[in-house]
Scaffold this active site. Structure first.
Site, PDB file in Angstrom:
ATOM      1  N   PHE A 146    -107.080  15.000   6.846  1.00 56.63           N
ATOM      2  CA  PHE A 146    -107.659  13.587   7.224  1.00 56.63           C
ATOM      3  C   PHE A 146    -108.327  13.892   8.633  1.00 56.63           C
ATOM      4  CE2 PHE A 146    -102.803  13.418   6.339  1.00 56.63           C
ATOM      5  CZ  PHE A 146    -103.263  13.357   4.923  1.00 56.63           C
ATOM      6  N   HIS A 147    -109.304  14.807   8.570  1.00 59.31           N
ATOM      7  CA  HIS A 147    -110.380  14.889   9.311  1.00 59.31           C
ATOM      8  C   HIS A 147    -111.594  14.622   8.841  1.00 59.31           C
ATOM      9  CE1 HIS A 147    -107.608  18.341  11.161  1.00 59.31           C
ATOM     10  NE2 HIS A 147    -107.235  17.126  11.254  1.00 59.31           N
TER      11      HIS A 147
END
Lengths: 146, 532
Positions: B464-465
């Site tokens: 989730f970067h």
């Protein structure tokens, strides 16, 4: 709490508590969770009949020498029909996970910290969102290991 | 009800980038700053209650997902918020609430290393940044103080000041694994983290709830809501439940259209505009602002808005240790190994970050044993054995920027707010595949060294970067913004999001983003003073 075991004719909160107790091998189930879960089960049209049948078959098995201490459902498997066997597993899963999986309606949480999945590690692993160790309380092994 | 908001600075998004930029500007004397946030305000205690009442074991179900500010939701697979295309698995997750996604992050805040800013020059792959480590270092230091970071060594990123707080102490599990991997020569360092190891700026000491994500129940872990509240005390106006959906430009940016939940229009007008709406919503808003005069969208003369999406795909390995290690005691992640972060190997395979993770796994463990037909009393013994002997490790890799990875808009399909659906293409190249092969091999060696069994070693998953889709650079033909995040096309538009990153490194992006925002704050202030 001791459980008085006898075959039942009609379903009730007390019968649900007894069958939950028999399937989970626990006499100390949380009373609020029992009530909450009973209401959710009763939303299913087949639930009263299944609660009663599974309860009565386990009671009959115990009356015939089945031990209450070990693998009740496995030992009774030959006495359960397919629906009863499924229901006993469904009840056990609901108690352990604290989550009720409906076939057609949305999944529903019925218990959090009283879910039985936390039982065997109580005091060893904190219950997420509920228990904490205090700063640095994680640096050593818990009492369990010492 | 329609309305107009006039301000000096309009900031879209109240996450760490928007809130920290607003604070910095206010501290520099800029007045009349407005932050608009699509989502609602939330309360920490109420959110904890919602998670306890949620049937889902995820990081988002306790947070709002209203029709007027929809977001990805793993539990609604039939109605995906983001259309996935491309061969690689991607399951993104972020929040749209006041304070943004740091409500449910892991709080890991390492710095990039100097070489990470010149990947192309050093190793002939990826891209260089238009800013170097030395330039950013004072802002890293400032960001660490603003966020409140606990850490220890410099770990290859030279420091001008020590960390503001002492490190978070290692867990018992960390110590057992570190000892077991000494024969392999693997070393572990304290993972810099946004968790208070002492009372810090109103936050209490970390209490070890072990639920850094989905939420820190005590508030010891930093969330951008702290900077939202600080900004409000400094006079910044925060307008919630107001979703920006279109940016207008006439050379410069002239206004932003936003909608309230009742559908009414709000027009936002300022001298400077900052889009800080996360790594996906930021490029999406720029693309959604396409019109007759700008068919590619705002800030998109280069055609690169929505291109070069990067993640930190990770392999997770779950181990059954030979004896109990009590993994889920303490914060979710405390130590990492930087042994594989840099070296000449980066010409052929990515930088990798090895970490020990401690997420609670009660539900998955009990569910798995129930499905095997276990019942009491054996299931109780097996749950205890599995959970106390479980160890989890992660290797996240640096993904190269690849032009084909990224978003476009599907104007034929709409989300619940009526906006065109985001379509995201995602794939891995041979560079990433070499990283996955390295990780799989490393985990096998680690398991052997620890005398542990591998319980699971799955396919790469996202962390989730969200990086890369408005990349910064010096050349307007090959980048969207300059080193301050200022659009090459519109001088009064600043893009402050991890979407600025031209390359990804292998470490968590939030601290680097915060440093970029603090640096940009000075530039925005300067630009306002000289008359924009």
């Amino acid at each position: 709490m001791s459980v008085v075991l006898a075959e039942e004719k009609t379903v009730s909160l007390d019968v649900f508590r007894k069958v939950s107790s028999l399937v989970t091998l626990r006499d100390n189930l949380d009373a609020d969770t029992v009530s909450r879960m009973y209401k959710v089960f009763l939303d299913e049209p087949w639930a009263p009949d299944h609660i009663l049948r599974v309860h009565n078959k386990i009671v009959a098995g115990l009356a015939n020498g089945l031990s209450r201490k070990n693998h009740l459902m496995k030992d009774l498997a030959w006495k359960f029909d397919e629906g009863e066997s499924w229901f006993a597993g469904h009840l056990l899963m609901t108690w352990y996970l604290g989550v009720y999986y409906h076939a057609e309606r949305p999944t529903q949480r019925v218990a959090y910290e009283t879910a039985l999945m936390f039982d065997s590690t109580r005091g060893i692993l904190p219950i997420p969102l509920v228990e904490s160790l205090g700063f640095g309380g994680w640096t050593d092994a818990p009492e369990d290991a010492r | 009800m329609s309305g107009t908001i006039d301000a000096n600075v309009i900031i879209i998004g109240s996450g760490v980038a928007g809130a920290m930029t607003a604070c910095k500007l206010a501290q520099l004397g800029v007045r009349d700053i407005v932050i608009v946030e699509a989502g609602p305000r939330i309360d920490r205690a109420e959110t904890v209650k919602k998670f306890r009442a949620s049937p889902f074991i995820d990081s988002s179900s306790g947070y709002p997902n209203p029709d007027y500010a929809p977001r990805p939701d793993w539990n609604d697979a039939k109605n995906p918020y983001i259309e996935k295309t491309g061969p690689a698995f991607l399951n993104e997750e972020y929040l749209r609430v006041v304070g943004g996604t740091t409500w449910h992050w892991g709080g890991c805040t390492p710095r990039f290393r100097p070489v990470d800013f010149r990947l192309a020059s050093a190793y002939g792959v990826g891209a260089d940044w238009p800013v170097d480590y030395d330039t950013l270092e004072p802002f890293y230091t400032e960001a660490e103080e603003e966020i409140g970071i606990a850490g220890e060594e410099d770990d290859g990123s030279p420091r001008s000041k020590p960390y503001p707080m002492a490190r978070i102490p290692s867990s018992y599990c960390d110590k057992v694994i570190a000892e077991g991997l000494k024969p392999m020569g693997i070393t572990f360092n304290a993972r810099p983290s946004a968790r208070a190891s002492r009372p810090y700026n109103g936050r209490g000491q970390c209490q070890g709830f072990g639920t850094c994500s989905p939420i820190c129940p005590s508030g010891a872990q930093y969330a951008a809501i702290y900077h939202v509240e600080k900004a409000e005390k400094l006079g910044v106006r925060v307008v919630d439940t107001t979703r920006a959906e279109r940016i207008h430009a006439d050379g410069k940016i002239t206004s932003v259209e936003a909608r309230k939940p009742d559908g009414s229009l709000v027009t936002l007008r300022g001298k400077i505009y900052v889009v800080a709406a996360n790594g996906i919503e930021t490029p999406r808003l720029l693309l959604m602002s396409a019109g007759e005069r700008r068919p590619r969208g705002i800030a998109n003369t280069s055609g690169l808005v929505g291109r070069y999406f990067m993640e930190h795909p990770a392999l997770t390995c779950r181990l059954k240790m030979p004896r109990p290690v009590y993994s889920s005691r303490g914060p979710e992640s405390i130590v990492t190994s930087s042994d594989f972060r840099d070296g000449p190997f980066r010409r052929e395979r990515p930088s990798s970050m090895l970490s020990i993770e401690h997420p609670p796994r009660f539900h998955e463990t009990a569910d798995g044993l129930l499905r095997q037909g276990l019942e009491p009393p054996k299931i109780d013994a097996d749950v205890k054995d599995a959970l106390t002997r479980m160890a989890e490790m992660n290797i996240g890799i640096e993904q190269l920027p690849d032009r084909q990875n990224g978003i476009t808009l599907n104007w034929d399909k709409r989300d619940r707010a009526g906006q065109p659906l985001t379509r995201l293409y995602y794939s891995f190249g041979s560079y990433e595949q070499a990283g996955f092969a390295f990780a799989r091999d490393m985990f096998k060696k680690i398991a052997a060294s620890l005398q542990a069994q591998i319980v699971s070693l799955g396919d790469p998953v996202p962390q989730f970067h969200l990086m890369g889709m408005t990349r910064m650079g010096n050349d307007p033909k090959t980048s969207v913004a300059d080193s301050f995040g200022r659009s090459h096309d519109h001088k009064n538009l600043f893009i402050l999001s991890s979407s600025l990153f031209p390359s990804a490194s292998s470490v968590n992006p939030t601290l680097t983003l915060a440093a970029l925002c603090l640096r940009a704050g000075h530039e925005i202030s300067r630009q306002l003073k000289v008359g924009n």
